[in-house]
Design a protein around this motif. Structure first.
Motif, mmCIF file in Angstrom:
data_model
loop_
_atom_site.group_PDB
_atom_site.id
_atom_site.type_symbol
_atom_site.label_atom_id
_atom_site.label_comp_id
_atom_site.label_asym_id
_atom_site.label_seq_id
_atom_site.Cartn_x
_atom_site.Cartn_y
_atom_site.Cartn_z
ATOM 1 N N LYS A 197 0.739 -1.085 0.031
ATOM 2 C CA LYS A 197 0.051 0.361 0.169
ATOM 3 C C LYS A 197 0.813 1.202 0.008
ATOM 4 C CE LYS A 197 -3.722 -1.993 2.392
ATOM 5 N NZ LYS A 197 -4.562 -1.617 3.540
ATOM 6 N N SER A 198 1.660 1.437 -0.918
ATOM 7 C CA SER A 198 3.045 2.166 -0.522
ATOM 8 C C SER A 198 2.723 3.101 -1.602
ATOM 9 C CB SER A 198 4.498 2.087 -0.449
ATOM 10 O OG SER A 198 5.325 2.636 0.042
ATOM 11 N N VAL A 199 1.835 4.490 -1.113
ATOM 12 C CA VAL A 199 1.655 4.806 -2.503
ATOM 13 C C VAL A 199 2.723 5.788 -3.088
ATOM 14 C CG1 VAL A 199 0.639 7.294 -2.245
ATOM 15 C CG2 VAL A 199 -0.159 6.022 -1.045
ATOM 16 N N LYS A 200 4.124 6.116 -2.569
ATOM 17 C CA LYS A 200 5.315 6.711 -3.344
ATOM 18 C C LYS A 200 5.415 5.339 -3.671
ATOM 19 C CE LYS A 200 6.799 10.486 0.140
ATOM 20 N NZ LYS A 200 7.432 11.326 0.856
ATOM 21 N N GLY A 201 5.494 4.357 -3.096
ATOM 22 C CA GLY A 201 6.528 3.400 -3.980
ATOM 23 C C GLY A 201 5.683 2.703 -5.302
ATOM 24 N N ASP A 238 -4.948 6.116 -6.501
ATOM 25 C CA ASP A 238 -6.144 4.804 -5.930
ATOM 26 C C ASP A 238 -5.619 5.135 -4.366
ATOM 27 O OD1 ASP A 238 -7.467 4.850 -8.179
ATOM 28 O OD2 ASP A 238 -6.533 2.483 -7.887
ATOM 29 N N LEU A 239 -4.877 4.323 -3.892
ATOM 30 C CA LEU A 239 -4.182 4.442 -2.360
ATOM 31 C C LEU A 239 -3.941 5.597 -1.922
ATOM 32 C CD1 LEU A 239 -1.291 2.069 -3.007
ATOM 33 C CD2 LEU A 239 -3.210 1.049 -1.978
ATOM 34 N N HIS A 243 -5.427 9.863 2.219
ATOM 35 C CA HIS A 243 -5.023 11.207 1.692
ATOM 36 C C HIS A 243 -5.604 11.919 0.137
ATOM 37 C CE1 HIS A 243 -2.865 10.419 5.255
ATOM 38 N NE2 HIS A 243 -1.031 9.958 4.914
ATOM 39 N N PRO A 244 -6.969 11.926 0.322
ATOM 40 C CA PRO A 244 -7.928 12.684 -0.514
ATOM 41 C C PRO A 244 -7.147 13.936 -0.837
ATOM 42 C CG PRO A 244 -8.909 12.279 1.029
ATOM 43 C CD PRO A 244 -7.741 11.516 1.979
#
Length: 279
Positions: free
Chosen positions: A78-82, A108-109, A114-115
């Motif tokens: 679930k790593s957004v930056k990854g 999506d994550l 953090h929308p």
């Protein structure tokens, strides 16, 4: 033993803070060294990997960005930056389909966690640019193929009857007239076939009334008006708790996701291959 583990974690965290400080000063080499030491001490913490990947990104060292992000994703799917930087690395290799998939996963994550963060907007912009790049590449090839096919059809049509030396001049004139009509029809057919590869304007109803830009995260108010979430929340926070169009009282809790408009935006962008390029 426990004290040793705690000490290693504390030391790794301090190294991360040092790396962050170096990064802000644009001392990328020192930042990479600090994050590398933190990784050596605690290799199972994904943020150390993504922080180092960010340094590699600023250096345009995309091979190392890809390596670090893959590791971060293995540790935390679930790593957004990854997913985000891995997607960017894939795009640099012109692996559009895979890169776009990773950016979409990051978006999506990010929207779920953090929308309203700046990163969601940044990811959306990169995703739009990537899809535009994919569309541009594919549409250029399709247009080239269509032009070649049209030319071949034109040549075949012109030569179909005129190559017969036994026909009279009157017949030849009649054939020429008929051929001209067929060529015009042929041109219309190929022009129609190329329409989907032509950039088009975004309909007004798919754009925010405040920014005039295409919706990313549309929300609807009790009065039935739709705004971009981040923009209307900023208005409510800094200007006042009222609808900027109707001037009626409006609270953040009254905003509801406009899924119909969101779906319409996605459908529009998918149909036109994201040919609408965001600024």
């Amino acid at each position: 033993m426990a004290k040793g583990v705690i000490s290693a974690i504390d030391q790794a965290e301090q190294l991360k803070q040092d790396g962050n400080s170096y990064f802000k000063k644009n001392r990328l080499g020192a930042a990479i060294d600090a994050y590398t030491e933190a990784i050596t001490l605690c290799p199972n913490i994904p943020v150390y990997w993504t922080n180092r990947a960010l340094c590699h990104r600023k250096r345009n060292d995309w091979a190392r960005v890809e390596q670090d992000c893959l590791k971060a994703i293995q540790l935390d799917y679930k790593s957004v930056k990854g997913h985000y930087m891995f997607g960017l690395a894939l795009l640099r290799k012109e692996k559009y389909a895979q890169g776009i998939k990773e950016l979409q996963r990051a978006l999506d994550l990010g929207r779920g966690a953090h929308p309203n963060s700046y990163m969601v907007e940044e990811i959306w912009q990169e995703l739009a640019t990537a899809k535009y790049g994919e569309w541009d590449r594919d549409s250029t090839k399709r247009n080239w193929d269509l032009r070649n096919l049209e030319e071949s059809c034109q040549i075949a049509l012109k030569e179909k009857h005129l190559c017969d030396a036994s026909i009279t001049e009157d017949d030849r004139n009649e054939i020429t007239s008929s051929t001209s009509e067929q060529l015009a029809a042929l041109k219309l057919v190929f022009s129609k076939a190329a329409e989907d590869d032509t950039p088009t304007e975004v309909p007004d109803y798919l754009c925010c009334k405040i920014t005039l830009d295409i919706f990313r995260d549309p929300v609807i108010t009790p009065s039935g008006l739709t705004y971009e979430r981040a923009i209307i929340l900023n208005h409510l926070d800094k200007v006042g708790k009222f609808d900027p169009t109707t001037r009626e009282t409006l609270l953040p809790s009254q905003l509801i996701p406009n899924l119909a408009i969101k779906d319409a935006v996605e459908a529009f962008l998918e149909k036109h291959g994201w040919a609408y390029k965001t600024e």
